[in-house]
Motif scaffolding. Structure first.
Motif, mmCIF file in Angstrom:
data_model
loop_
_atom_site.group_PDB
_atom_site.id
_atom_site.type_symbol
_atom_site.label_atom_id
_atom_site.label_comp_id
_atom_site.label_asym_id
_atom_site.label_seq_id
_atom_site.Cartn_x
_atom_site.Cartn_y
_atom_site.Cartn_z
ATOM 1 N N GLU A 139 0.819 -1.216 0.000
ATOM 2 C CA GLU A 139 0.000 0.000 0.000
ATOM 3 C C GLU A 139 0.850 1.263 0.000
ATOM 4 O O GLU A 139 0.621 2.191 -0.761
ATOM 5 C CB GLU A 139 -0.934 0.016 1.202
ATOM 6 C CG GLU A 139 -1.883 1.196 1.208
ATOM 7 C CD GLU A 139 -2.869 1.128 2.357
ATOM 8 O OE1 GLU A 139 -3.154 2.200 2.929
ATOM 9 O OE2 GLU A 139 -3.332 0.030 2.692
ATOM 10 N N THR A 140 1.878 1.281 0.837
ATOM 11 C CA THR A 140 2.668 2.509 1.013
ATOM 12 C C THR A 140 4.066 2.453 0.400
ATOM 13 O O THR A 140 4.697 3.489 0.232
ATOM 14 C CB THR A 140 2.839 2.829 2.517
ATOM 15 O OG1 THR A 140 3.651 1.813 3.107
ATOM 16 C CG2 THR A 140 1.497 2.935 3.211
ATOM 17 N N GLN A 142 6.602 1.319 1.920
ATOM 18 C CA GLN A 142 7.534 1.447 3.041
ATOM 19 C C GLN A 142 7.840 0.099 3.664
ATOM 20 O O GLN A 142 7.051 -0.757 3.716
ATOM 21 C CB GLN A 142 6.973 2.367 4.116
ATOM 22 C CG GLN A 142 6.713 3.761 3.601
ATOM 23 C CD GLN A 142 7.978 4.507 3.242
ATOM 24 O OE1 GLN A 142 8.979 4.425 3.935
ATOM 25 N NE2 GLN A 142 7.947 5.226 2.146
#
Length: 142
Positions: A139-140, A142
């Motif tokens: 999603e990110t 990260q």
């Protein structure tokens, strides 16, 4: 029982599978419907390709001066993750099954995509820099 056309045309070489009609293919992944996704240097550098289960309808999915390899399919079978050095260092990228919407996933430290977590939130990979198991949020990033 007779082998299927794909299994007859797949060749084992050093523990890796070469897809049908490929020259120097080094990695392969299979979709639930049997579609074959593979990397090959048939155009001069490693790119991602796809072929029907019977070895027909071979299509190039990536076309970049860098190397794209190690296709890995998402749990839902809609996304291909792969390694590429198109930024100058090895990173993990993603694209749709038809080769569209190619986007970088890892930013700091890329590597070889291995598995997606059962909830589909994380991509686990082997770091190309430190040879360690890492994960990145899908999603990110990260």
């Amino acid at each position: 029982m007779e082998a299927s056309p794909v299994s007859r045309s797949l060749q084992r070489f050093s523990g890796r599978v070469s897809p049908p009609n490929s020259s120097s293919a080094n990695t392969v992944a299979f979709a639930p419907n049997g579609q074959v996704y593979f990397s090959s240097d048939r155009t001069g550098n490693f790119e991602l390709w796809t072929a029907s289960p019977d070895g027909t309808d071979v299509r190039q999915l990536s076309n970049d001066p860098s190397s794209d390899s190690a296709p890995f399919l998402s749990l839902d079978g809609k996304t291909i993750f792969f390694e590429s050095d198109r930024t100058g260092v090895l990173q993990i990228w993603r694209m749709n099954l038809d080769g569209s919407d190619q986007r970088q996933v890892t930013k700091d430290e890329g590597g070889l995509p291995l598995r997606i977590s059962p909830d589909g939130a994380w991509l686990y990979y082997s770091s190309s820099l430190k040879n360690t198991l890492r994960r990145v949020s899908l999603e990110t990033g990260q």
